[in-house]
Each structure stands twice: as structure tokens, then as C-alpha cells.
Design a protein around this motif. Structure first.
Motif, PDB file in Angstrom:
ATOM      1  N   GLU A 102       5.632   4.005 -10.702  1.00 20.73           N
ATOM      2  CA  GLU A 102       5.595   2.588 -11.072  1.00 20.73           C
ATOM      3  C   GLU A 102       4.820   1.737 -10.087  1.00 20.73           C
ATOM      4  OE1 GLU A 102       9.570   1.291 -11.610  1.00 20.73           O
ATOM      5  OE2 GLU A 102       9.927   2.507 -13.404  1.00 20.73           O
ATOM      6  N   SER A 103       4.679   2.215  -8.851  1.00 19.76           N
ATOM      7  CA  SER A 103       3.990   1.410  -7.832  1.00 19.76           C
ATOM      8  C   SER A 103       3.296   2.328  -6.838  1.00 19.76           C
ATOM      9  CB  SER A 103       4.984   0.501  -7.104  1.00 19.76           C
ATOM     10  OG  SER A 103       5.985   1.281  -6.453  1.00 19.76           O
ATOM     11  N   ASP A 104       2.532   1.724  -5.946  1.00 14.15           N
ATOM     12  CA  ASP A 104       1.804   2.456  -4.904  1.00 14.15           C
ATOM     13  C   ASP A 104       2.783   2.877  -3.804  1.00 14.15           C
ATOM     14  OD1 ASP A 104       0.149   3.422  -2.976  1.00 14.15           O
ATOM     15  OD2 ASP A 104      -0.980   1.570  -2.662  1.00 14.15           O
ATOM     16  N   PRO A 105       2.970   4.203  -3.577  1.00 17.46           N
ATOM     17  CA  PRO A 105       3.941   4.650  -2.565  1.00 17.46           C
ATOM     18  C   PRO A 105       3.343   4.832  -1.176  1.00 17.46           C
ATOM     19  CG  PRO A 105       3.174   6.515  -3.821  1.00 17.46           C
ATOM     20  CD  PRO A 105       2.399   5.324  -4.328  1.00 17.46           C
ATOM     21  N   THR A 106       2.147   4.323  -0.931  1.00 18.38           N
ATOM     22  CA  THR A 106       1.453   4.609   0.327  1.00 18.38           C
ATOM     23  C   THR A 106       2.251   4.166   1.546  1.00 18.38           C
ATOM     24  OG1 THR A 106      -0.696   4.404  -0.769  1.00 18.38           O
ATOM     25  CG2 THR A 106      -0.667   4.219   1.625  1.00 18.38           C
ATOM     26  N   VAL A 107       2.760   2.950   1.539  1.00 20.81           N
ATOM     27  CA  VAL A 107       3.509   2.441   2.696  1.00 20.81           C
ATOM     28  C   VAL A 107       4.754   3.284   2.937  1.00 20.81           C
ATOM     29  CG1 VAL A 107       4.747   0.462   3.633  1.00 20.81           C
ATOM     30  CG2 VAL A 107       2.617   0.108   2.358  1.00 20.81           C
ATOM     31  N   ARG A 108       5.454   3.636   1.876  1.00 21.26           N
ATOM     32  CA  ARG A 108       6.671   4.439   2.011  1.00 21.26           C
ATOM     33  C   ARG A 108       6.351   5.828   2.567  1.00 21.26           C
ATOM     34  NH1 ARG A 108       7.974   3.935  -2.702  1.00 21.26           N
ATOM     35  NH2 ARG A 108       7.444   5.955  -3.641  1.00 21.26           N
ATOM     36  N   VAL A 109       5.312   6.446   2.059  1.00 19.88           N
ATOM     37  CA  VAL A 109       4.920   7.768   2.543  1.00 19.88           C
ATOM     38  C   VAL A 109       4.453   7.688   3.993  1.00 19.88           C
ATOM     39  CG1 VAL A 109       3.221   9.627   2.240  1.00 19.88           C
ATOM     40  CG2 VAL A 109       4.337   8.621   0.243  1.00 19.88           C
ATOM     41  N   GLN A 110       3.709   6.652   4.336  1.00 23.07           N
ATOM     42  CA  GLN A 110       3.219   6.488   5.697  1.00 23.07           C
ATOM     43  C   GLN A 110       4.364   6.317   6.681  1.00 23.07           C
ATOM     44  OE1 GLN A 110      -0.598   4.328   6.740  1.00 23.07           O
ATOM     45  NE2 GLN A 110       0.874   2.769   7.350  1.00 23.07           N
ATOM     46  N   ASN A 111       5.357   5.517   6.333  1.00 24.48           N
ATOM     47  CA  ASN A 111       6.512   5.324   7.217  1.00 24.48           C
ATOM     48  C   ASN A 111       7.283   6.624   7.405  1.00 24.48           C
ATOM     49  OD1 ASN A 111       5.884   2.619   7.484  1.00 24.48           O
ATOM     50  ND2 ASN A 111       7.244   1.970   5.826  1.00 24.48           N
ATOM     51  N   LYS A 112       7.448   7.386   6.328  1.00 25.67           N
ATOM     52  CA  LYS A 112       8.162   8.655   6.439  1.00 25.67           C
ATOM     53  C   LYS A 112       7.361   9.652   7.265  1.00 25.67           C
ATOM     54  CE  LYS A 112      11.021  11.664   3.581  1.00 25.67           C
ATOM     55  NZ  LYS A 112      11.486  11.981   2.208  1.00 25.67           N
ATOM     56  N   ARG A 128       7.939   8.852  10.854  1.00 26.95           N
ATOM     57  CA  ARG A 128       9.279   9.247  11.304  1.00 26.95           C
ATOM     58  C   ARG A 128       9.320  10.737  11.631  1.00 26.95           C
ATOM     59  NH1 ARG A 128      11.147   5.519   7.274  1.00 26.95           N
ATOM     60  NH2 ARG A 128      11.474   7.217   5.769  1.00 26.95           N
ATOM     61  N   PHE A 129       8.657  11.547  10.836  1.00 27.08           N
ATOM     62  CA  PHE A 129       8.605  12.975  11.147  1.00 27.08           C
ATOM     63  C   PHE A 129       7.818  13.236  12.425  1.00 27.08           C
ATOM     64  CE2 PHE A 129       9.717  13.915   6.613  1.00 27.08           C
ATOM     65  CZ  PHE A 129      10.760  14.786   6.877  1.00 27.08           C
ATOM     66  N   VAL A 130       6.769  12.457  12.658  1.00 23.91           N
ATOM     67  CA  VAL A 130       6.000  12.615  13.893  1.00 23.91           C
ATOM     68  C   VAL A 130       6.873  12.292  15.101  1.00 23.91           C
ATOM     69  CG1 VAL A 130       4.039  11.750  15.215  1.00 23.91           C
ATOM     70  CG2 VAL A 130       3.790  12.157  12.766  1.00 23.91           C
ATOM     71  N   LYS A 131       7.723  11.268  14.997  1.00 19.28           N
ATOM     72  CA  LYS A 131       8.643  10.926  16.093  1.00 19.28           C
ATOM     73  C   LYS A 131       9.649  12.040  16.332  1.00 19.28           C
ATOM     74  CE  LYS A 131       8.408   5.873  15.757  1.00 19.28           C
ATOM     75  NZ  LYS A 131       9.164   4.627  15.498  1.00 19.28           N
ATOM     76  N   THR A 162       0.092  10.204  13.858  1.00 13.06           N
ATOM     77  CA  THR A 162       0.641   8.938  13.368  1.00 13.06           C
ATOM     78  C   THR A 162      -0.381   8.227  12.489  1.00 13.06           C
ATOM     79  OG1 THR A 162       2.003   8.732  15.352  1.00 13.06           O
ATOM     80  CG2 THR A 162       1.660   6.738  14.034  1.00 13.06           C
ATOM     81  N   SER A 163       0.073   7.733  11.354  1.00 13.54           N
ATOM     82  CA  SER A 163      -0.804   7.031  10.415  1.00 13.54           C
ATOM     83  C   SER A 163      -0.486   5.546  10.411  1.00 13.54           C
ATOM     84  CB  SER A 163      -0.623   7.614   9.005  1.00 13.54           C
ATOM     85  OG  SER A 163      -1.374   6.894   8.078  1.00 13.54           O
ATOM     86  N   ASN A 164      -1.516   4.721  10.605  1.00 17.07           N
ATOM     87  CA  ASN A 164      -1.332   3.265  10.616  1.00 17.07           C
ATOM     88  C   ASN A 164      -2.118   2.556   9.515  1.00 17.07           C
ATOM     89  OD1 ASN A 164       0.347   3.276  12.973  1.00 17.07           O
ATOM     90  ND2 ASN A 164      -1.493   3.614  14.216  1.00 17.07           N
ATOM     91  N   ASP A 165      -3.192   3.167   9.063  1.00 18.36           N
ATOM     92  CA  ASP A 165      -4.036   2.519   8.049  1.00 18.36           C
ATOM     93  C   ASP A 165      -4.415   3.514   6.959  1.00 18.36           C
ATOM     94  OD1 ASP A 165      -5.578   4.071   9.658  1.00 18.36           O
ATOM     95  OD2 ASP A 165      -7.192   2.633   9.939  1.00 18.36           O
ATOM     96  N   GLY A 166      -3.445   4.305   6.518  1.00 16.29           N
ATOM     97  CA  GLY A 166      -3.712   5.309   5.499  1.00 16.29           C
ATOM     98  C   GLY A 166      -4.095   4.680   4.162  1.00 16.29           C
TER      99      GLY A 166
END
Length: 655
Positions: free
Chosen positions: A299-309, A312-315, A332-336
Motif C-alpha cells: 500500500e505504501s513505500d516501505p523504504t524508510v521502514r526497511v532502512q531503519n530495520k 538496527r541489524f547493523v547495530k 549503515t544506510s542513510n539515503d537508500g
């Protein structure tokens, strides 16, 4: 009595000499004015007169040499030639001013010696003569200029090889637009106006930001130096055909006017330009994406959600000391950006199905997927059945002798990535976990990241977001290594269940080349299809004792010896970078050398003469000069691959 005789009789030889000098200067003026205008036309259209290019061929050897200075030499020659043109134009300006000045001096002398009406009458006659002479010379100069323009037009613009472009749309494409589109997406035109320096810097800065901090300033300095050298060299102002400029303008207008009706694509294989109806293209793409067992709509663009997750795995990896801090910073992804799906038509198949291609670079999970793929690489065993490339296949297959009553066949997986079970790949990885590049890596953490990467295979097509719910996503770095691992397992499983020995078995990704006893083809197909219900194969049997594999054709002689030949599919267009494309000269020379290298190193000696003729025909269609083709094809071939086959007799005999 004529005019000149009358002047001589009435005023003497000195006055007659002045009149003749006047007429002679007018004649020269008409010729020089025409030549000046001819040179101005050449400069405006950025083409060079033949008298300038004729005397600069002495350095052609430097341009065609395989050295790092070839492109610099070509650029220097082009600049020199146009500077000579400018100097010649300035010379004709100066010469015309001198002639006009001489005519005025002659007129001033004659005004003091002869009647005004005679002077006026002669002046009118000379003006008429000038106009007559000017237009007479002008017609010859225009013919010369038009011939020069035609020489400057690349031959592949005048006529289009049938295989370079295919029009499956309902629209009739103008011939000049069709010719221009047929040049392909790699044909380059020089910048004739301003260079988009700011855009270049922005793109470079995005790439530089991914480098280690201590190297960024060094990379920036090199980028700035490269840009400044290019701007100062004036390479971007190199001339090209005015007709090419007009065709570019017409093509842009045609595509703009029909953007809602047609779409221009590159074929999946063969390097062919394909024009399709936009509705038909969208329909075929949507039909593939409507497969509810493989894709689901979001329904929407999941880019921000995927990037945050992802972060978190990188941390987690950093906190568990599984990666050092510099690696964690890179992961770490900041501008995916969200992955984009596009489709290429398979013109070599009936019905022109579409092949999905995913642009994955720059996505939020791209770096993390690369990291996990590197971790899994040691599990992928490159055994004797694996071939790295076409050269590896040739060296291991050419002159191999098969047992009697064996035939050649090839197997191919149907949609490998989307049909490979992710749980099966994970199971094989767990069974071989001790083989990963870092066995101390936490396996439980790996499973979490693995599942995250698989479930995050999303993309956008026509503004709609989708997620792949089965199989591996194309473009994902984990997909390739996992599919390779599964294929090795499948290969070992199936070979162990065949009730006969297989004399030759070669696999490149999901393409398999093998030889089996006569009348066992169906058994082989059933065995490979039994490994997993989702992994199904298609089979191709040899025809007329020959079978095509990769870009080679394997022919079996009557005594069962295999000979390999360089091969192209019927849909192969033969289009490469045109010689008139705005590429470095060394690139064009290397195209010829690489074609020659592949043709001779992917074929047995018995096919070499035929393949060299084929190369020559291909290159001539791409506007390569015949003398350059002859020079390079006549060069001795420098071996750069290990030759593991003998030149006498079969190299591998299998009984």
C-alpha cells in the motif's frame, strides 16, 4: 572594336593595364569570397575540408596504436585541424580586404585619367561579371560541401541493418528516426554546449561518501583534476555530423509526441532496439506481477521502514563484535532509494515474453546483502563441473571424445531466482555452516538477517510497490550465491541417481551441458525435475550432431569428437559501439581486438577463417574503416589465457 582595344587606342597601355588589373582582382575576389563562405559553412557545421584532413594522416599510426596516448593524440589532432581552419578563414578575410583595397587604388588612378561615364560603365560590367563568376563558383563549392557532408554522415545512419531495430508497435516510424534509434543506447554524442559540471559533482560526491574517510579528499582531488583536464582539452566540442544533430532533434520530437503510445526498449539478448506499444508492454509486465504466489502489492513505500530495520541489524552486529566499526558504518544506510523493476522483451522466444530486471544498487539493504553474500561464498564449491566463463568451457570441452551411442543435451532451470525455495537454501547453509568465511559468526543472528533480506525484496513498477513473497529477488546480492549453493546440491543429487555414467557435465549458473546415452533423455529430465517441485527444467537435444551452449556451438563428428565454434543466436544484431560514436579511440580499437580474441579463443582452428570473415562483416556494418580492420585482424594474437588443450588430436578421451 572591343572595349579593351578601344581603351588601348584612346588612352594607351598604362590605362589598359589598370583596367585588366581591375578585372583580374574582381575575378580573384569572386573565387576567394566563395572559398571563405565554404570554410565558414564547414566551421559552422563542425566538419573539416578534405585538404586539411589529407595532410594530417601522417599521425594516424599514433591514433590507432594501443597506447594510453591514442585518445590524447586524436584530441590534439582535432584541435589542430580546426585551428588551421580558423587560420585559413582569417587569411581569406585578410586577402579579400587586400583585393578591395587594390580595386579602390585602381579606381582612384583611373578617375584622373578617363571619363566618368566610361569608368561607371566598366564598373557595372565588372559587377555583373562578379555576380556571374560568384554563382558559377558557388555551385561547384556547394556540390563540394554537400559531398563533404555526406562523407561525414556515418554509413550506419544511411541504412539500418534489419536486426538492429524491431518495431512491434502499430506506429510507422520515420526512416531517419528509425536509423537514429538503431544506433543503440551506447552510441554517444559529444557535448556541444555547456557541460553539466554540477550534476557530475553531485553524482561523484554521492559515490565518494561511501569511501573510507581518509581517502575521500584524495578521490575528490582526482575527480576535480579529471573534470578540469576534460574541460580544458575541449574534447566535448569535437565535431559530428549535422545530419546526426537533425536526426536527434527529430527523434526527440517523435518520442515526445508518442510517449503515451510507444516505449523503446533494449532486447533481453542480442543487443537489439525494440519498439513496442506501451499498452502491450504494461499488460505483459502486469501479468507477471499479478502472480499471487510470487508477488504481493504494497500500500505504501516501505523504504524508510526497511532502512531503519537494516540499521538496527547493523547495530546488533556491531554490539556483538561481529563487524568492526568501519564495516558497520559502511553497512549503515542513510539515503537508500527503493529498487526499481523494469522488463526487457525476449525477442528470441515465441510471443515475446518479458524478463524482469531489478535495479537494486543503492537500496537500503544493498550493502548488508553484499556482506552476507561474502560470508557465504566459501560454501559454494566450484568443482570440476563448474565453468567460470566461456573460455573455461572451451578449454575443457574442445576435442573431447565421447563414448559411442552418446548424445549431447542441455538443461535450463525455469526462472531460477523466483523458483528457488529460500528455506531449502537456508537448510543447505546450516548443514555447511562450518565452511563460511567467519565460522565464529553467530548463526542465529545470521538467520534473522537472512530472513530480513529475503522478506525485504520489494520494488516499484509504474508507481506501484510490490514485495516478492516466494523465491529470491533479482538483484539482491544474497540471491546469486544462494541459488549457486542450491544448484550444487541439485547437481550432486541428480548425478548420483542416474543409472549410467556421464562423460561430460558442465554447469554455468542454471545452464547445464552434458552427454547421455541415446534414448535416456526423458529419464534425465525426470531425474532433475524430481529434486524439488518448484525447480523444473527444460531440455534441448542436439540437432544435426550440434548443440548451442552459451556463446558457443559444440559439434560432434562421426567419430564422437567434440569441436567448439564461436556462435551467436539468430536474434544477434551484430551491433557494437559505432565507430562514429563519441568514445575514446582506444575503446573502438579494443572492440575489434576483443572480437578477434573471442572468435579465435572460443573456436577450434578449423573455424578461424570463417570467424574472421564474420568479424569483418560485423565491423564494416558498424562503420569501422576497412584499413583499421585489416590492420588489427592481421596482428598476431597474444595469448592471455592458459592453453590447456593440445593442437594435435583429441585432448580429452572419455571411454
Amino acid at each position: 572594336m572591343g572595349f579593351m582595344e578601344d581603351i588601348k587606342h584612346r588612352y594607351g597601355m598604362d590605362i589598359l593595364r589598370n583596367f585588366k588589373q581591375w578585372a583580374n582582382q574582381v575575378n580573384k575576389r569572386a573565387s576567394l569570397e566563395n572559398h571563405r563562405k565554404f570554410l565558414l559553412r564547414c566551421r559552422k557545421q563542425r566538419i573539416l575540408p578534405s585538404h586539411i584532413t589529407r595532410y594530417s594522416k601522417c599521425i594516424s599510426g599514433l591514433i590507432l596504436s594501443n597506447s594510453p596516448f591514442a585518445n590524447h593524440c586524436y584530441s590534439a589532432l582535432t584541435q589542430f585541424q580546426f585551428r588551421v581552419l580558423n587560420i585559413e578563414i582569417c587569411f581569406y578575410h585578410w586577402k579579400l580586404r587586400q583585393i578591395k583595397h587594390n580595386i579602390e587604388i585602381i579606381k582612384s588612378k583611373l578617375r584622373n585619367e578617363i571619363a566618368e561615364d566610361i569608368l561607371f560603365s566598366f564598373s557595372v560590367r565588372q559587377n555583373k561579371f562578379y555576380n556571374f563568376k560568384f554563382h558559377q563558383i558557388r555551385s561547384k563549392q556547394m556540390t563540394k560541401f554537400n559531398n563533404l557532408m555526406n562523407v561525414q554522415v556515418p554509413s550506419n545512419l544511411k541504412s539500418t541493418p534489419d536486426k538492429w531495430i524491431m518495431n512491434f508497435s502499430d506506429l510507422s516510424i520515420p526512416n531517419n528516426v528509425k536509423c537514429f534509434l538503431s544506433l543503440g543506447h551506447q552510441f554517444n554524442l559529444p557535448y556541444t554546449n555547456s557541460i553539466p559540471v554540477m550534476n557530475i559533482i553531485v553524482d561523484c560526491e554521492r559515490v565518494i561518501s561511501k569511501h573510507d574517510f581518509e581517502n575521500r579528499d584524495l578521490v575528490r582531488a582526482r575527480v576535480v583534476n579529471t573534470i578540469m583536464n576534460f574541460l580544458n582539452s575541449n574534447q566535448y566540442s569535437r565535431s559530428y555530423s549535422p545530419s546526426l544533430c537533425r536526426d536527434l532533434r527529430d527523434t526527440r520530437a517523435f518520442l515526445s509526441n508518442n510517449k503515451d503510445h510507444i516505449v523503446v526498449l533494449r532486447a533481453d539478448k542480442g543487443n537489439v532496439t525494440v519498439v513496442m506499444n506501451r499498452d502491450e508492454y504494461s499488460k505483459k509486465c502486469t501479468e507477471l506481477l499479478d502472480d499471487s504466489q510470487t508477488y504481493e502489492k504494497l500500500e505504501s513505500d516501505p523504504t524508510v521502514r526497511v532502512q531503519n530495520k537494516n540499521n538496527r541489524f547493523v547495530k546488533i552486529l556491531l554490539n556483538k563484535d561481529l563487524v568492526p566499526e568501519p564495516v558497520a558504518k559502511k553497512l549503515t544506510s542513510n539515503d537508500g532509494i527503493f529498487p526499481k523493476m523494469y522488463f526487457l522483451p525476449k525477442i528470441h522466444k515465441t510471443g515475446i515474453p518479458m524478463r524482469p530486471i531489478l535495479s537494486f544498487v543503492g537500496s537500503p539493504i544493498y550493502e548488508l546483502s553484499k556482506f552476507i553474500a561474502d560470508l557465504l561464498k566459501p560454501i559454494f564449491i566450484k568443482d570440476e563441473h563448474y565453468v567460470r566463463n566461456s573460455f573455461d568451457f572451451f578449454n575443457s570441452t574442445n576435442k573431447t571424445r565421447l563414448p559411442p551411442n552418446y548424445v549431447l543435451l542441455s538443461l535450463d532451470v525455469v526462472s531460477l531466482y523466483t523458483n528457488t525455495p529460500t528455506d531449502l537454501a537456508l537448510q543447505i547453509i546450516e548443514e555447511n555452516w562450518n565452511m563460511v568465511s567467519d565460522p565464529s559468526f553467530d548463526s542465529e543472528t545470521f538467520k534473522l538477517i537472512y530472513n530480513f533480506l529475503i522478506t525485504s525484496s520489494y520494488f516499484c513498477f509504474n508507481g506501484q510497490f510490490y514485495r516478492q513473497i516466494f523465491g529470491f529477488g533479482m538483484g539482491n546480492c544474497v540471491s546469486q550465491i544462494c541459488c549457486d549453493i542450491v544448484m550444487v546440491k541439485l547437481q550432486d543429487y541428480c548425478l548420483s541417481r542416474l543409472p549410467f555414467s556421464v562423460p561430460i557435465f558442465k554447469r554455468y549458473v542454471d545452464d547445464i551441458f552434458t552427454s547421455v546415452p541415446v534414448n535416456t533423455e526423458q529419464l534425465v529430465l525426470d531425474t532433475f525435475n524430481s529434486f524439488h517441485p518448484k525447480l523444473q527444467f527444460t531440455l534441448e537435444l542436439e540437432s544435426k550432431s550440434a548443440l548451442n551452449f552459451l556463446d558457443m556451438r559444440v559439434e560432434r563428428t562421426d567419430d564422437n569428437v567434440l569441436y567448439v565454434d564461436w556462435y551467436h543466436k539468430p536474434t544477434f544484431s551484430g551491433r557494437y559501439i559505432g565507430f562514429h560514436s563519441h568514445h575514446a579511440m582506444i575503446h573502438k580499437v579494443n572492440i575489434i581486438r576483443n572480437l578477434k580474441f573471442r572468435a579465435l579463443n572460443l573456436s577450434d582452428k578449423r573455424y578461424h577463417e570463417k570467424n574472421l570473415k564474420k568479424i569483418r562483416s560485423i565491423l564494416l556494418n558498424n562503420s569501422c574503416p576497412a584499413h583499421l580492420i585489416n590492420k588489427i585482424l592481421g596482428e598476431s594474437l597474444k595469448p592471455s589465457l592458459p592453453q590447456i588443450i593440445s593442437s594435435e588430436g583429441p585432448s580429452n578421451t572419455i571411454l
